[in-house]
Scaffold this active site. Structure first.
Site, PDB file in Angstrom:
ATOM      1  NE  ARG A 224      37.388  40.507  38.568  1.00 45.24           N
ATOM      2  CZ  ARG A 224      37.463  41.120  39.757  1.00 45.24           C
ATOM      3  NH1 ARG A 224      38.108  40.565  40.767  1.00 45.24           N
ATOM      4  NH2 ARG A 224      36.869  42.289  39.945  1.00 45.24           N
ATOM      5  CG  HIS A 272      35.564  37.154  44.259  1.00 44.23           C
ATOM      6  ND1 HIS A 272      35.420  37.244  42.899  1.00 44.23           N
ATOM      7  CD2 HIS A 272      36.117  38.345  44.636  1.00 44.23           C
ATOM      8  CE1 HIS A 272      35.849  38.427  42.479  1.00 44.23           C
ATOM      9  NE2 HIS A 272      36.275  39.110  43.517  1.00 44.23           N
TER      10      HIS A 272
HETATM   11  P1  NDP Z   1      45.546  48.764  39.398  1.00 47.17           P
HETATM   12  O1  NDP Z   1      44.915  49.210  38.140  1.00 47.17           O
HETATM   13  O2  NDP Z   1      45.910  49.780  40.422  1.00 47.17           O
HETATM   14  O3  NDP Z   1      46.893  47.957  39.054  1.00 47.17           O
HETATM   15  C1  NDP Z   1      46.991  47.069  38.012  1.00 47.17           C
HETATM   16  C2  NDP Z   1      48.444  46.622  37.864  1.00 47.17           C
HETATM   17  O4  NDP Z   1      48.507  45.588  36.873  1.00 47.17           O
HETATM   18  C3  NDP Z   1      49.379  47.740  37.393  1.00 47.17           C
HETATM   19  O5  NDP Z   1      50.615  47.670  38.064  1.00 47.17           O
HETATM   20  C4  NDP Z   1      49.559  47.432  35.907  1.00 47.17           C
HETATM   21  O6  NDP Z   1      50.803  47.843  35.367  1.00 47.17           O
HETATM   22  C5  NDP Z   1      49.507  45.912  35.938  1.00 47.17           C
HETATM   23  N1  NDP Z   1      49.156  45.389  34.611  1.00 47.17           N
HETATM   24  C6  NDP Z   1      47.987  45.520  33.918  1.00 47.17           C
HETATM   25  N2  NDP Z   1      48.060  44.918  32.729  1.00 47.17           N
HETATM   26  C7  NDP Z   1      49.302  44.373  32.665  1.00 47.17           C
HETATM   27  C8  NDP Z   1      49.982  43.615  31.685  1.00 47.17           C
HETATM   28  N3  NDP Z   1      49.407  43.310  30.511  1.00 47.17           N
HETATM   29  N4  NDP Z   1      51.233  43.222  31.948  1.00 47.17           N
HETATM   30  C9  NDP Z   1      51.840  43.549  33.107  1.00 47.17           C
HETATM   31  N5  NDP Z   1      51.237  44.256  34.097  1.00 47.17           N
HETATM   32  C10 NDP Z   1      49.987  44.668  33.873  1.00 47.17           C
HETATM   33  O7  NDP Z   1      44.582  47.652  40.005  1.00 47.17           O
HETATM   34  P2  NDP Z   1      44.333  47.282  41.544  1.00 47.17           P
HETATM   35  O8  NDP Z   1      45.647  47.020  42.181  1.00 47.17           O
HETATM   36  O9  NDP Z   1      43.447  48.287  42.177  1.00 47.17           O
HETATM   37  O10 NDP Z   1      43.483  45.927  41.395  1.00 47.17           O
HETATM   38  C11 NDP Z   1      43.994  44.794  40.726  1.00 47.17           C
HETATM   39  C12 NDP Z   1      42.927  43.740  40.541  1.00 47.17           C
HETATM   40  O11 NDP Z   1      42.689  43.035  41.756  1.00 47.17           O
HETATM   41  C13 NDP Z   1      41.532  44.223  40.161  1.00 47.17           C
HETATM   42  O12 NDP Z   1      41.451  44.550  38.778  1.00 47.17           O
HETATM   43  C14 NDP Z   1      40.663  43.028  40.518  1.00 47.17           C
HETATM   44  O13 NDP Z   1      40.578  42.152  39.402  1.00 47.17           O
HETATM   45  C15 NDP Z   1      41.439  42.348  41.639  1.00 47.17           C
HETATM   46  N6  NDP Z   1      40.718  42.413  42.923  1.00 47.17           N
HETATM   47  C16 NDP Z   1      40.317  41.244  43.519  1.00 47.17           C
HETATM   48  C17 NDP Z   1      39.674  41.259  44.723  1.00 47.17           C
HETATM   49  C18 NDP Z   1      39.287  39.995  45.416  1.00 47.17           C
HETATM   50  O14 NDP Z   1      38.575  40.035  46.431  1.00 47.17           O
HETATM   51  N7  NDP Z   1      39.729  38.835  44.958  1.00 47.17           N
HETATM   52  C19 NDP Z   1      39.367  42.523  45.423  1.00 47.17           C
HETATM   53  C20 NDP Z   1      39.863  43.684  44.737  1.00 47.17           C
HETATM   54  C21 NDP Z   1      40.501  43.627  43.533  1.00 47.17           C
HETATM   55  P3  NDP Z   1      51.217  49.413  35.289  1.00 47.17           P
HETATM   56  O15 NDP Z   1      51.368  49.855  36.727  1.00 47.17           O
HETATM   57  O16 NDP Z   1      52.503  49.414  34.589  1.00 47.17           O
HETATM   58  O17 NDP Z   1      50.094  50.108  34.597  1.00 47.17           O
HETATM   59  C1  OXD Z   2      37.008  43.901  43.259  1.00 49.97           C
HETATM   60  C2  OXD Z   2      36.566  42.611  43.725  1.00 49.97           C
HETATM   61  O1  OXD Z   2      37.352  44.027  42.081  1.00 49.97           O
HETATM   62  O2  OXD Z   2      35.889  42.563  44.758  1.00 49.97           O
HETATM   63  O3  OXD Z   2      37.037  44.853  44.065  1.00 49.97           O
HETATM   64  O4  OXD Z   2      36.899  41.584  43.141  1.00 49.97           O
END
Ligand code: NDP
Ligand code: OXD
Length: 309
Positions: A224, A272
């Protein structure tokens, strides 16, 4: 029961088709033509207007069209006690892995430098670095980060990840928590941010983080825009502390015309689109979850609102 569908862009037809093929009797209401709000039990939404989800007294589950749920959790009027399910579907994961691989390879193979040379009509070879000597670091080893990590390992990159809890992924060095953050950055030449946006991760990519990376490192920002302190990023790019950046997400979207990132020679910029939810597989995920809910089984991929993701 009725399912409310509200998207930001025109996904309507493809989603409607997919949902009705999977569940022919489904009572689907496309926002804003929702009929009686009391009929709505499930909502499948992206960026609903603030307070909107409060108007459905019988709402049982909120499904996010995207993986990120910050578009919901940022609503101060979000109904309490209604579970939120984030989007986990193979099309979204595959798209993100493609984008991360493309971007890593772009920086790994000096494509920004070659673009610069091309503008200046310079024909010069830069020394190729073996993938095994390129240290890629992924912030966030969840559904998306771990899939990208696995594919980067298959291409022989030297891969590490940073998450809240330690991970055990084949070939991926695991760093975690606040104490692991700076050591993780210090060993990273290409940094990929795939964190969710939470209170803890907002502004995490700041001058301190950039200073910890080896000089000339690249950033791939696909989580983000709010993860990045944009002034610090600009200063890091201008000073050469960072060698380049692939930026797909921004604090303000659409990116304002006056943003310096549009014309920055060390920036690759996309609107995005790193990955998008794929209608068919996303609807399979939603319908399966609705069936589970109706059968009294636990929902899959419910957000832990205490953690914020
Ligand atoms: P998940 O919830 O599966 O994974 C999140 C990861 O982030 C986990 O490994 C978690 O750790 C880690 N995490 C969260 N908070 C912290 C912290 N404070 N410190 C360290 N690690 C942290 O999410 P997704 O993989 O499904 O998606 C990730 C993000 O990608 C979405 O939230 C979205 O913002 C973004 N996104 C962007 C898109 C785009 O087109 N640009 C499309 C899709 C998604 P732990 O495993 O230990 O819990
Ligand atoms: C998502 C995105 O969160 O599109 O899936 O950013």
């Amino acid at each position: 029961m009725a399912l409310l569908f509200k998207s930001d862009i025109d996904r309507g037809d493809a989603w409607q088709r997919a949902l009705l093929e999977l569940e022919p009797g489904l009572d689907l209401r496309e926002w804003p033509e929702i009929g009686d709000p009391a009929d709505i039990e499930y909502a499948l939404v992206w960026q609903p207007p603030r307070g909107e989800l409060r108007s459905y007294p019988n709402l049982k589950v909120i499904f996010s069209i995207g993986a990120g749920i910050d578009h919901l959790s940022s609503d101060p009027e979000l109904p309490a006690n209604v579970p939120i399910v984030r989007m986990v579907e193979p099309g979204l994961t595959a798209g993100m892995t493609e984008f991360v691989l493309m971007s890593v390879i772009y920086h790994h193979r000096f494509m920004l430098d070659y673009a610069d040379q091309r503008r200046k009509k310079i024909w010069r070879e830069l020394e190729q670095v073996p993938a095994a000597e390129r240290r890629v670091g992924i912030m966030g080893l969840g559904v998306l980060g771990s899939d990208a990590a696995e594919k980067l390992v298959a291409l022989h990159f030297d891969v590490a990840g940073w998450s809240r809890a330690p991970k055990d992924l084949p070939g991926v060095e695991s760093y975690h928590g606040a104490e692991g953050f700076l050591p993780f950055l210090r060993r990273t030449d290409i940094l990929v941010c795939l964190l969710p946006l939470t209170e803890e991760t907002e502004g995490i990519l700041d001058a301190r983080a950039f200073a910890a990376l080896p000089r000339g490192a690249a950033l791939i920002s696909v989580g983000r825009g709010q993860h990045v302190v944009e002034e610090d990023l600009l200063a890091a790019l201008d000073s050469g502390r960072l060698g380049g950046a692939s930026l797909d997400v921004f604090r303000e979207e659409p990116l304002p015309r006056h943003s310096p990132f549009w014309d920055h020679p060390r920036v690759l910029l996309t609107p995005h689109i790193a990955s998008m939810t794929v209608a068919r597989t996303a609807c399979e995920f939603v319908i399966e979850n609705i069936r589970r809910h109706k059968a009294g089984q636990p929902l899959r991929h419910v957000v832990d609102l205490d953690k914020g993701y």
